[in-house]
Design a protein around this motif. Structure first.
Motif, PDB file in Angstrom:
ATOM      1  N   ASP A 276      78.288  61.662  31.651  1.00 39.19           N
ATOM      2  CA  ASP A 276      79.297  61.338  32.871  1.00 39.19           C
ATOM      3  C   ASP A 276      78.018  60.773  33.842  1.00 39.19           C
ATOM      4  OD1 ASP A 276      81.570  62.184  32.025  1.00 39.19           O
ATOM      5  OD2 ASP A 276      81.449  64.055  33.205  1.00 39.19           O
ATOM      6  N   GLU A 277      78.367  59.609  34.601  1.00 35.07           N
ATOM      7  CA  GLU A 277      77.628  59.468  36.025  1.00 35.07           C
ATOM      8  C   GLU A 277      77.822  60.468  36.988  1.00 35.07           C
ATOM      9  OE1 GLU A 277      75.634  56.686  36.075  1.00 35.07           O
ATOM     10  OE2 GLU A 277      76.203  56.099  34.021  1.00 35.07           O
ATOM     11  N   VAL A 278      76.707  60.908  37.289  1.00 33.74           N
ATOM     12  CA  VAL A 278      76.503  62.192  38.421  1.00 33.74           C
ATOM     13  C   VAL A 278      75.802  61.494  39.628  1.00 33.74           C
ATOM     14  CG1 VAL A 278      77.274  63.662  36.942  1.00 33.74           C
ATOM     15  CG2 VAL A 278      74.920  63.275  37.414  1.00 33.74           C
ATOM     16  N   VAL A 279      75.801  62.202  40.789  1.00 32.98           N
ATOM     17  CA  VAL A 279      74.963  62.077  41.807  1.00 32.98           C
ATOM     18  C   VAL A 279      74.495  63.622  42.548  1.00 32.98           C
ATOM     19  CG1 VAL A 279      76.719  61.909  43.455  1.00 32.98           C
ATOM     20  CG2 VAL A 279      74.530  60.899  43.942  1.00 32.98           C
ATOM     21  N   LEU A 280      73.448  63.679  42.762  1.00 31.67           N
ATOM     22  CA  LEU A 280      73.228  64.935  43.476  1.00 31.67           C
ATOM     23  C   LEU A 280      73.819  65.103  44.849  1.00 31.67           C
ATOM     24  CD1 LEU A 280      69.629  65.398  42.488  1.00 31.67           C
ATOM     25  CD2 LEU A 280      71.399  66.627  41.556  1.00 31.67           C
ATOM     26  N   ALA A 281      74.888  65.765  45.233  1.00 33.71           N
ATOM     27  CA  ALA A 281      75.500  65.825  46.276  1.00 33.71           C
ATOM     28  C   ALA A 281      74.831  66.743  47.474  1.00 33.71           C
ATOM     29  CB  ALA A 281      77.055  66.240  46.137  1.00 33.71           C
ATOM     30  N   GLU A 282      74.168  67.483  46.819  1.00 33.84           N
ATOM     31  CA  GLU A 282      73.241  68.401  47.764  1.00 33.84           C
ATOM     32  C   GLU A 282      71.883  68.768  47.308  1.00 33.84           C
ATOM     33  OE1 GLU A 282      75.386  72.218  48.354  1.00 33.84           O
ATOM     34  OE2 GLU A 282      77.320  71.389  47.392  1.00 33.84           O
ATOM     35  N   GLY A 283      71.248  69.522  48.203  1.00 34.45           N
ATOM     36  CA  GLY A 283      69.764  69.501  47.701  1.00 34.45           C
ATOM     37  C   GLY A 283      68.861  68.649  48.468  1.00 34.45           C
TER      38      GLY A 283
ATOM     39  N   ASN B 153      74.944  77.488  35.179  1.00 33.15           N
ATOM     40  CA  ASN B 153      74.602  77.126  36.536  1.00 33.15           C
ATOM     41  C   ASN B 153      73.499  76.154  36.530  1.00 33.15           C
ATOM     42  OD1 ASN B 153      76.438  79.131  37.738  1.00 33.15           O
ATOM     43  ND2 ASN B 153      75.118  80.618  36.987  1.00 33.15           N
ATOM     44  N   TRP B 154      73.085  75.842  35.612  1.00 38.33           N
ATOM     45  CA  TRP B 154      71.958  74.782  35.625  1.00 38.33           C
ATOM     46  C   TRP B 154      72.245  73.614  34.535  1.00 38.33           C
ATOM     47  CZ3 TRP B 154      67.902  74.323  39.146  1.00 38.33           C
ATOM     48  CH2 TRP B 154      67.928  75.690  39.775  1.00 38.33           C
ATOM     49  N   ALA B 155      71.931  72.225  34.908  1.00 44.24           N
ATOM     50  CA  ALA B 155      72.204  71.087  33.851  1.00 44.24           C
ATOM     51  C   ALA B 155      71.054  70.106  33.945  1.00 44.24           C
ATOM     52  CB  ALA B 155      73.303  70.443  34.190  1.00 44.24           C
ATOM     53  N   ASP B 156      70.850  69.459  32.770  1.00 45.23           N
ATOM     54  CA  ASP B 156      69.979  68.543  32.860  1.00 45.23           C
ATOM     55  C   ASP B 156      70.478  67.321  33.078  1.00 45.23           C
ATOM     56  OD1 ASP B 156      67.756  70.007  32.061  1.00 45.23           O
ATOM     57  OD2 ASP B 156      67.725  69.399  29.993  1.00 45.23           O
ATOM     58  N   ILE B 157      69.766  66.501  33.623  1.00 46.40           N
ATOM     59  CA  ILE B 157      70.634  64.969  34.394  1.00 46.40           C
ATOM     60  C   ILE B 157      69.291  63.837  34.092  1.00 46.40           C
ATOM     61  CG2 ILE B 157      71.130  63.720  36.511  1.00 46.40           C
ATOM     62  CD1 ILE B 157      72.752  66.200  35.708  1.00 46.40           C
ATOM     63  N   GLN B 158      69.657  62.853  33.434  1.00 45.04           N
ATOM     64  CA  GLN B 158      68.624  61.876  33.107  1.00 45.04           C
ATOM     65  C   GLN B 158      68.791  60.882  34.353  1.00 45.04           C
ATOM     66  OE1 GLN B 158      69.284  59.531  29.732  1.00 45.04           O
ATOM     67  NE2 GLN B 158      67.649  58.285  30.227  1.00 45.04           N
ATOM     68  N   GLU B 159      67.565  60.634  34.994  1.00 46.31           N
ATOM     69  CA  GLU B 159      67.467  59.845  36.409  1.00 46.31           C
ATOM     70  C   GLU B 159      67.188  58.482  35.889  1.00 46.31           C
ATOM     71  OE1 GLU B 159      64.933  62.028  38.901  1.00 46.31           O
ATOM     72  OE2 GLU B 159      66.467  63.510  39.387  1.00 46.31           O
ATOM     73  N   ARG B 160      67.316  57.556  36.761  1.00 49.66           N
ATOM     74  CA  ARG B 160      67.151  56.117  36.751  1.00 49.66           C
ATOM     75  C   ARG B 160      65.985  55.640  35.836  1.00 49.66           C
ATOM     76  NH1 ARG B 160      68.422  52.673  41.853  1.00 49.66           N
ATOM     77  NH2 ARG B 160      69.523  51.331  40.441  1.00 49.66           N
ATOM     78  N   ASP B 161      64.828  56.311  36.158  1.00 53.97           N
ATOM     79  CA  ASP B 161      63.505  56.039  35.303  1.00 53.97           C
ATOM     80  C   ASP B 161      63.368  56.603  34.095  1.00 53.97           C
ATOM     81  OD1 ASP B 161      63.139  58.711  35.847  1.00 53.97           O
ATOM     82  OD2 ASP B 161      61.606  58.403  37.149  1.00 53.97           O
TER      83      ASP B 161
ATOM     84  N   PRO C 172      70.923  72.471  39.673  1.00 48.92           N
ATOM     85  CA  PRO C 172      71.811  73.445  39.825  1.00 48.92           C
ATOM     86  C   PRO C 172      73.357  72.646  39.761  1.00 48.92           C
ATOM     87  CG  PRO C 172      70.412  73.877  41.485  1.00 48.92           C
ATOM     88  CD  PRO C 172      70.054  72.364  40.942  1.00 48.92           C
ATOM     89  N   VAL C 173      74.108  72.964  38.935  1.00 50.87           N
ATOM     90  CA  VAL C 173      75.395  72.499  38.664  1.00 50.87           C
ATOM     91  C   VAL C 173      76.265  72.210  39.993  1.00 50.87           C
ATOM     92  CG1 VAL C 173      77.640  72.565  37.421  1.00 50.87           C
ATOM     93  CG2 VAL C 173      75.506  73.036  36.132  1.00 50.87           C
ATOM     94  N   ALA C 174      75.913  73.209  40.662  1.00 47.59           N
ATOM     95  CA  ALA C 174      76.666  73.318  42.280  1.00 47.59           C
ATOM     96  C   ALA C 174      76.155  72.102  42.939  1.00 47.59           C
ATOM     97  CB  ALA C 174      76.634  74.684  42.886  1.00 47.59           C
ATOM     98  N   TRP C 175      75.257  71.656  42.792  1.00 48.91           N
ATOM     99  CA  TRP C 175      74.652  70.390  43.429  1.00 48.91           C
ATOM    100  C   TRP C 175      75.299  69.150  42.744  1.00 48.91           C
ATOM    101  CZ3 TRP C 175      68.835  70.821  44.307  1.00 48.91           C
ATOM    102  CH2 TRP C 175      68.394  72.172  45.173  1.00 48.91           C
TER     103      TRP C 175
END
Length: 67
Positions: A12-19, A36-44, A51-54
């Motif tokens: 899923d494409e996501v964005v950090l909405a907080e933090g 409550n925590w997840a791994d996200i692959q960033e553009r680089d 945090p999943v809440a973000w």
């Protein structure tokens, strides 16, 4: 019990909405043992833990990140 928290799936494409890195786009990879925590692959290509809440699903105008 239903949660109002968004459900994310690998890829899923996501964005950090907080933090402190608000607005950073990425691709959801997986939840940790502590859901409550997840791994996200960033553009680089780096994988970072947030945090999943973000997280929020990215809108159509967010840049795509190759899988």
């Amino acid at each position: 019990m239903m949660s109002d928290r968004p459900v994310f799936c690998d890829g899923d494409e996501v964005v950090l909405a907080e933090g402190s890195y608000q607005g950073t786009p990425g691709v959801f990879r997986h939840l940790h043992a502590d859901v409550n925590w997840a791994d996200i692959q960033e553009r680089d290509g780096r994988i970072k833990c947030h945090p999943v809440a973000w997280l929020a699903h990215a809108t159509g105008d967010a840049p795509r990140i190759p899988s």
